[in-house]
Design an enzyme around this catalytic site. Structure first.
Site: not given
Length: 453
Positions: A50, A255, A272, A284, A363, A367, A374, A397, A401, A425, A427
């Protein structure tokens, strides 16, 4: 512990200028024509047993109302007389509930502080909705997302259709409000850009703190805690998304959010992370740097390549070009650099056309950014890419990899061990301006020299 339902309670002083929201609603009403819009708020979502997740308002509902309570419903009614075009259904003030969940605004607060022209208790929606929709040429409602409200909308519309042979009037169809709203949200107002600057400022500070603190032997989660503690201490609501703190080969998982490993001497660290403000505007940022303060030769070569691609792509941001152009700019630099390093072979244009680089870069380069990380807004209209305009905000970004996770395309060289486990990366968040661009996240350093110590 007792069952507690929680959601953020803004003070009256934190309520955003009613006039700004009224202007947004007016623009939306003009787009609706003769259709009536039904825009529900988000509901509380069960985490376990709950206990609920912290409440997060629906971004479209927030954009039009600034009202931060669950289960409310906004009606935007261009077919109604002046003074009856913005109606809110909200949970009323109730001492028994407020002792558990905190103060509610109630119907009176919805009118006084949020500009509702009429407000009703939420449990009256089923009874009153048909009358409010009567006379509308259509109904704008997002089907498939609001399980408690959708049957009420469909029933009201069905009743209109049943009566149409006698009354001679009924809404002609059900349309999605999203395309109209999202076109409005794509171009940020000056006040929205200020909020994005603030989110980016706090996010950049957190990245600088993390980079200064990192050392071999630390846990990824220790840095996550440092970053997110700064978000909260600086007045943010919290992280805008699950923070990624990825040491070594973990950075090759796009991710990665476990953040459960120990940082190793000689590895790179990819962070990130960005904050979300109380009014939901987000930062971001991604930065990659050596855990021990010094790049290896291979790490430096790939870092400098990603940085060059990102800087070239940022330079490409200006009115009149597209997000696709920004992506292609970064991609061209990456592929040409990988050819020089021997990680790819062939001709750059052919490699790009065939997608033979995707085991190393899988990728897009960015965005939209705004109330959602996003953020909403089309990238293409049919066959035509959407051109950038002042007020749009996007991330830039690119990354590389290098791992065994994806097969090497036929005709491309096997990856030598010295390159494996390097994930990078970089960004930034970039606003399109009349003269070109503004890098909102420039306070987070990224030069090769700044990444070493």
């Amino acid at each position: 512990m007792p069952a507690i339902l929680t959601f953020p309670r803004p003070s009256v002083s934190a309520v955003i200028d009613k006039q700004r929201y009224a202007e947004r609603r007016q623009r939306f009403l003009e787009q609706l024509g003769g259709a009536a819009a039904v825009i529900p708020a988000a509901s509380l979502v069960t985490h376990h047993a709950d206990c609920e997740w912290p409440f997060r308002q629906d971004s479209d509902f927030w954009y039009l109302t600034g009202f931060d309570e669950p289960d409310a419903v906004a009606l935007l009614l261009p077919h109604r007389p002046e003074g009856e075009r913005f109606v809110l259904f909200v949970h009323p003030r109730e001492a028994g509930a407020e002792v558990w969940t905190g103060r509610r605004w109630g119907c009176e607060g919805a009118v006084e502080h949020f500009g509702a022209q009429i407000a009703h208790p939420r449990d009256e929606l089923e009874e009153r909705l048909p009358e409010y929709l009567k006379g509308a040429e259509g109904i704008a409602f997002r089907v498939g997302r609001h399980a408690a409200v959708e049957p009420l909308v469909l029933r009201a519309w069905a009743d209109q259709l049943d009566r149409a042979p006698r009354s001679g009037a009924a809404a002609l169809g059900l349309v999605a409000p999203c395309p109209l709203l999202h076109r409005l949200r794509l171009r940020k107002e000056p006040q929205e850009l200020e909020r994005l600057r603030e989110a980016c400022r706090i996010s950049a500070e957190a990245h600088e703190l993390a980079r200064a603190a990192v050392a071999p032997g630390m846990g990824e989660r220790q840095l996550q805690a440092l970053i997110e503690q700064h978000f909260l201490a600086a007045g943010a609501r919290g992280p805008a998304y699950s923070s990624i703190v990825a040491g070594g080969d973990n950075a090759c998982v796009l991710h990665y959010i476990a953040n459960s490993d120990v940082l190793q001497d000689g590895d790179l660290l990819l962070i990130d992370a960005g904050c979300s403000l109380p009014d939901y505007y987000n930062g971001d940022i991604t930065r990659s740097f050596p855990i021990n303060g010094r790049f290896t030769g291979e790490q430096r070569a790939l870092y400098e390549l990603v940085l060059a691609a990102q800087e070239r792509a940022i330079e490409a941001v200006r009115p009149g070009v597209s997000a696709e152009h920004v992506h292609q700019t970064a991609l061209q630099v990456l592929v040409e650099g990988l050819l020089e390093l021997g990680l790819l072979v062939g001709e750059a244009d052919a490699i790009i056309e065939q997608g033979a680089y995707r085991h190393l870069y899988m990728h897009r380069t960015g965005h939209w950014l705004g109330l959602d990380v996003h953020d909403v807004g089309a990238y293409r209209l049919g066959e035509h890419p959407v051109e950038l305009e002042p007020g749009m905000v996007l991330t830039v970004e690119p990354g590389l990899y290098v791992s065994d996770r994806l097969p090497v395309p036929e005709g491309q060289p096997a990856i030598e061990e010295c390159w494996k486990g390097i994930g990078i990366r970089i960004e930034d968040d970039v606003a399109v301006t009349a003269m070109g661009r503004e890098v909102l996240t420039a306070a987070a350093l990224k030069s090769t020299a700044a990444m070493e110590r």
